[in-house]
Design an enzyme around this catalytic site. Structure first.
Site, PDB file in Angstrom:
ATOM      1  N   ASP A 218       0.972  -1.301  -0.075  1.00  0.00           N
ATOM      2  CA  ASP A 218      -0.179   0.092   0.026  1.00  0.00           C
ATOM      3  C   ASP A 218       0.973   1.223  -0.013  1.00  0.00           C
ATOM      4  O   ASP A 218       1.840   1.304   0.756  1.00  0.00           O
ATOM      5  CB  ASP A 218      -1.000  -0.053   1.363  1.00  0.00           C
ATOM      6  N   HIS A 248      -4.988  -5.872   5.672  1.00  0.00           N
ATOM      7  CA  HIS A 248      -4.071  -4.658   5.471  1.00  0.00           C
ATOM      8  C   HIS A 248      -4.189  -3.879   6.463  1.00  0.00           C
ATOM      9  O   HIS A 248      -5.159  -3.967   7.326  1.00  0.00           O
ATOM     10  CB  HIS A 248      -4.430  -3.992   4.346  1.00  0.00           C
TER      11      HIS A 248
END
Length: 259
Positions: A218, A248
């Site tokens: 990310d 995540h």
DNA sequence: ATGTCTAAAGCATTTAGA
């Protein structure tokens, strides 16, 4: 200005975790990916209750992206990445927020590679590179934020040799990412932490989080007009260790826009 | 190859995607 990106992996099942994090962190902007909800099932009211406006592009079962803003509403510029009218996957939305262009993206995973999914990933990447060049040319302050599904270097993988044939780490994928950054973008996390092992994702398999077997996939990329405003960057990794987490963790930057 | 988690189809359990 605090800008975050967070792949929620299903906004319906992660809503309590998302609300908790938003209330704690109070980001000015939060880019979300993998809503996995159709347009009409987005929890607009629950977010409004804690002070967040939202624009989103949903899709049944898969994908889906959103931009949340605290206070001022985001002014949507467009949804869907230009360059392929036949592409129906909801992976891109961009908006102006307080003078900053925010592009929220969810780049295709691409596995198994090679194969049609990997081809789609690389084609999507080329379209992103074209759009990113246009944005740079405009000279505007821009942030590209999202789940890029790319580990840019060996420092971004717990065990690089295990991932060399994976769509997230293959040479073609890394080459595309480096070509994008080389246009003039600043990889905010890596710029603030040049030598540190930083991960934003830990698989659900085999206690990856407990073993810190993570990946940095990310990213927040800043245009030259914004790079000088960067003051801090980090990952809220404890969020990954909570009840019913996404795979995540939220990833964020702090900008000083001098206002 | 394995491993975990979720939504959808359809109402129990399988399948697909990540």
């Amino acid at each position: 200005m605090l800008i975050a990106t967070f792949n929620v992996n299903g906004i319906t099942s992660r809503l309590p975790a998302l609300l908790q994090w938003l209330e704690e962190k109070q980001p000015d902007v939060a880019c979300l990916q993998e809503l996995k909800a159709p347009q009409e099932k987005f929890p607009e009211a629950a977010l409004k209750e804690i002070g967040y406006h939202a624009i989103w592009h949903g899709q049944k079962s898969w994908n889906g992206v959103a931009i949340l803003t605290r206070g001022e509403a985001a002014q949507e510029i467009g949804r869907g990445l230009p360059g392929d009218p036949a592409d129906e996957q909801s992976r891109y939305i961009e908006a102006a927020v307080n003078g900053v262009m925010v592009c929220c993206l969810y780049l295709p995973n691409g596995n198994p590679a090679p194969g049609p999914k990997f081809d789609y990933k690389l084609q999507w990447f080329e379209r992103l590179i074209l759009r990113a060049a246009e944005l740079l040319e405009s000279g505007a302050p821009v942030v590209l934020a999202g789940d890029f599904n790319v580990m840019p270097t060996e420092l971004d993988v717990y065990k690089p040799e295990r991932w060399v044939n994976d769509a997230l780490f293959r040479p073609e994928t890394r080459e595309a990412f480096h070509r994008l950054v080389a246009q003039g973008w600043c990889d905010a996390l890596r710029t603030m932490h040049p030598d540190e092992r930083i991960y934003t994702f830990w698989d659900y398999f085999r206690d990856a989080y407990g073993r810190n077997a993570g990946l940095r996939i990310d990213h927040l990329l800043l245009s030259p007009a914004l790079a000088g405003s960067l003051r801090a960057a980090g990952v809220d990794r404890e969020v990954r260790g909570r009840e019913k987490p996404s795979d995540h963790a939220p990833t964020w930057i702090k900008l000083d826009l001098g206002r």
